[in-house]
Scaffold this motif. Structure first.
Motif, PDB file in Angstrom:
ATOM      1  N   GLU A 165      31.470   4.630  23.437  1.00 27.88           N
ATOM      2  CA  GLU A 165      31.149   3.833  24.633  1.00 27.88           C
ATOM      3  C   GLU A 165      29.976   4.432  25.424  1.00 27.88           C
ATOM      4  O   GLU A 165      29.227   3.705  26.068  1.00 27.88           O
ATOM      5  N   GLU A 166      29.859   5.758  25.382  1.00 27.91           N
ATOM      6  CA  GLU A 166      28.737   6.408  26.068  1.00 27.91           C
ATOM      7  C   GLU A 166      27.416   6.031  25.413  1.00 27.91           C
ATOM      8  O   GLU A 166      26.423   5.772  26.098  1.00 27.91           O
ATOM      9  N   GLY A 167      27.420   5.997  24.090  1.00 19.55           N
ATOM     10  CA  GLY A 167      26.219   5.589  23.350  1.00 19.55           C
ATOM     11  C   GLY A 167      25.878   4.138  23.649  1.00 19.55           C
ATOM     12  O   GLY A 167      24.726   3.797  23.924  1.00 19.55           O
ATOM     13  N   GLU A 168      26.913   3.297  23.641  1.00 21.43           N
ATOM     14  CA  GLU A 168      26.735   1.858  23.912  1.00 21.43           C
ATOM     15  C   GLU A 168      26.165   1.637  25.311  1.00 21.43           C
ATOM     16  O   GLU A 168      25.279   0.811  25.511  1.00 21.43           O
ATOM     17  N   LYS A 169      26.711   2.376  26.256  1.00 22.17           N
ATOM     18  CA  LYS A 169      26.306   2.218  27.658  1.00 22.17           C
ATOM     19  C   LYS A 169      24.841   2.602  27.850  1.00 22.17           C
ATOM     20  O   LYS A 169      24.069   1.889  28.508  1.00 22.17           O
ATOM     21  N   LEU A 170      24.461   3.713  27.260  1.00 21.44           N
ATOM     22  CA  LEU A 170      23.074   4.188  27.375  1.00 21.44           C
ATOM     23  C   LEU A 170      22.114   3.195  26.720  1.00 21.44           C
ATOM     24  O   LEU A 170      21.063   2.861  27.270  1.00 21.44           O
ATOM     25  N   ALA A 171      22.507   2.710  25.547  1.00 18.29           N
ATOM     26  CA  ALA A 171      21.662   1.756  24.817  1.00 18.29           C
ATOM     27  C   ALA A 171      21.484   0.476  25.623  1.00 18.29           C
ATOM     28  O   ALA A 171      20.386  -0.079  25.702  1.00 18.29           O
ATOM     29  N   LYS A 172      22.566   0.041  26.252  1.00 18.04           N
ATOM     30  CA  LYS A 172      22.542  -1.181  27.047  1.00 18.04           C
ATOM     31  C   LYS A 172      21.613  -1.011  28.246  1.00 18.04           C
ATOM     32  O   LYS A 172      20.841  -1.910  28.595  1.00 18.04           O
ATOM     33  N   GLU A 173      21.699   0.162  28.855  1.00 11.51           N
ATOM     34  CA  GLU A 173      20.862   0.468  30.014  1.00 11.51           C
ATOM     35  C   GLU A 173      19.372   0.346  29.670  1.00 11.51           C
ATOM     36  O   GLU A 173      18.571  -0.117  30.475  1.00 11.51           O
ATOM     37  N   TYR A 174      19.015   0.761  28.457  1.00  2.77           N
ATOM     38  CA  TYR A 174      17.618   0.718  28.043  1.00  2.77           C
ATOM     39  C   TYR A 174      17.287  -0.540  27.228  1.00  2.77           C
ATOM     40  O   TYR A 174      16.162  -0.714  26.772  1.00  2.77           O
ATOM     41  N   GLY A 175      18.284  -1.387  27.016  1.00  2.00           N
ATOM     42  CA  GLY A 175      18.057  -2.629  26.298  1.00  2.00           C
ATOM     43  C   GLY A 175      17.702  -2.455  24.834  1.00  2.00           C
ATOM     44  O   GLY A 175      16.876  -3.180  24.283  1.00  2.00           O
ATOM     45  N   VAL A 176      18.306  -1.465  24.212  1.00  2.00           N
ATOM     46  CA  VAL A 176      18.051  -1.246  22.788  1.00  2.00           C
ATOM     47  C   VAL A 176      19.358  -1.351  21.996  1.00  2.00           C
ATOM     48  O   VAL A 176      20.430  -1.074  22.530  1.00  2.00           O
ATOM     49  N   PRO A 177      19.274  -1.773  20.734  1.00  2.00           N
ATOM     50  CA  PRO A 177      20.490  -1.834  19.924  1.00  2.00           C
ATOM     51  C   PRO A 177      21.015  -0.441  19.597  1.00  2.00           C
ATOM     52  O   PRO A 177      20.261   0.531  19.632  1.00  2.00           O
ATOM     53  N   PHE A 178      22.294  -0.372  19.301  1.00  2.00           N
ATOM     54  CA  PHE A 178      22.962   0.914  19.069  1.00  2.00           C
ATOM     55  C   PHE A 178      23.927   0.835  17.894  1.00  2.00           C
ATOM     56  O   PHE A 178      24.605  -0.173  17.693  1.00  2.00           O
ATOM     57  N   MET A 179      23.969   1.894  17.128  1.00  2.00           N
ATOM     58  CA  MET A 179      24.939   2.011  16.043  1.00  2.00           C
ATOM     59  C   MET A 179      25.328   3.467  15.876  1.00  2.00           C
ATOM     60  O   MET A 179      24.537   4.352  16.186  1.00  2.00           O
TER      61      MET A 179
END
Ligand code: GDP
Ligand code: MG
Length: 176
Positions: free
Chosen positions: A137-151
């Protein structure tokens, strides 16, 4: 695949992130379907590898550049990724500092990379569940903040490696 393997369109992709997060292993996994454990390639790294993938019946060649020895923040020269069309930014889910450094990487990238560069955030070493210190969720949250996809990926088991590069190829093809 031969040296002259046919392709329709080519893109330069670059792997970024702190030392030892698994950049070289991720590239070897994607290119050769293998995992090289230990420190053999850790210090050496590789320059780049080409791989042609199919996106909607189009042959997309990814020229994927590794970084070795230049990972320390700010010692990767800006010229180094200025001409990259996509950046795969990695951290290690078992290494908190490598995750905390992602913000600094993104700041640097936004300043010096191409404005329309395709960025993807990857939390690598997802196979090391017992040693995990960065929650999904931390990775997801950071990615969302910067508007980039995450995996989350594992160069060791291969989980999501092909998917991540295919997602990049797809996005690059759509933007071309
Ligand atoms: P780089 O410095 O970012 O290129 O990192 P490397 O690819 O050299 O990997 C650093 C270390 O982490 C090596 O000992 C690898 O074997 C190990 N490693 C890389 N990816 C994974 C992974 O997905 N899972 C596990 N368990 N180990 C990994
Ligand atoms: Mg390396």
């Amino acid at each position: 695949a031969s040296i002259n393997e046919y392709y329709d369109i080519a893109f330069k992709v670059m792997l970024l992130g702190d030392s030892a997060v698994g950049k070289t292993c991720l590239l070897v996994r994607f290119k050769d379907g293998a995992f090289l454990g230990g420190n053999f390639i850790a210090t050496v790294g590789i320059d780049f590898r080409n791989k042609v993938v199919d996106v909607d019946n189009l042959k997309v060649k990814l020229q994927i550049w590794d970084t070795a020895g230049q990972e320390r923040f700010r010692s990767v020269t800006h010229a180094y990724y200025r001409d990259a069309q996509a950046l795969l930014l990695l951290y290690d889910i078992t290494n908190k500092p490598s995750f905390d450094n992602i913000r600094a990487w993104l700041t640097e990238i936004h300043e010096y990379a191409q404005k329309d560069v395709v960025i993807m955030l990857l939390g690598n070493k997802s196979d090391m569940a017992a040693e995990r210190v960065v929650k999904t969720e931390e990775g997801e949250k950071l990615a969302k903040e910067y508007g980039v996809p995450f995996m989350e990926t594992s160069a060791k088991t291969g989980v999501n490696v092909e998917l991540a590069f295919l997602a990049i190829a797809k996005e690059l093809k759509h933007r071309a």
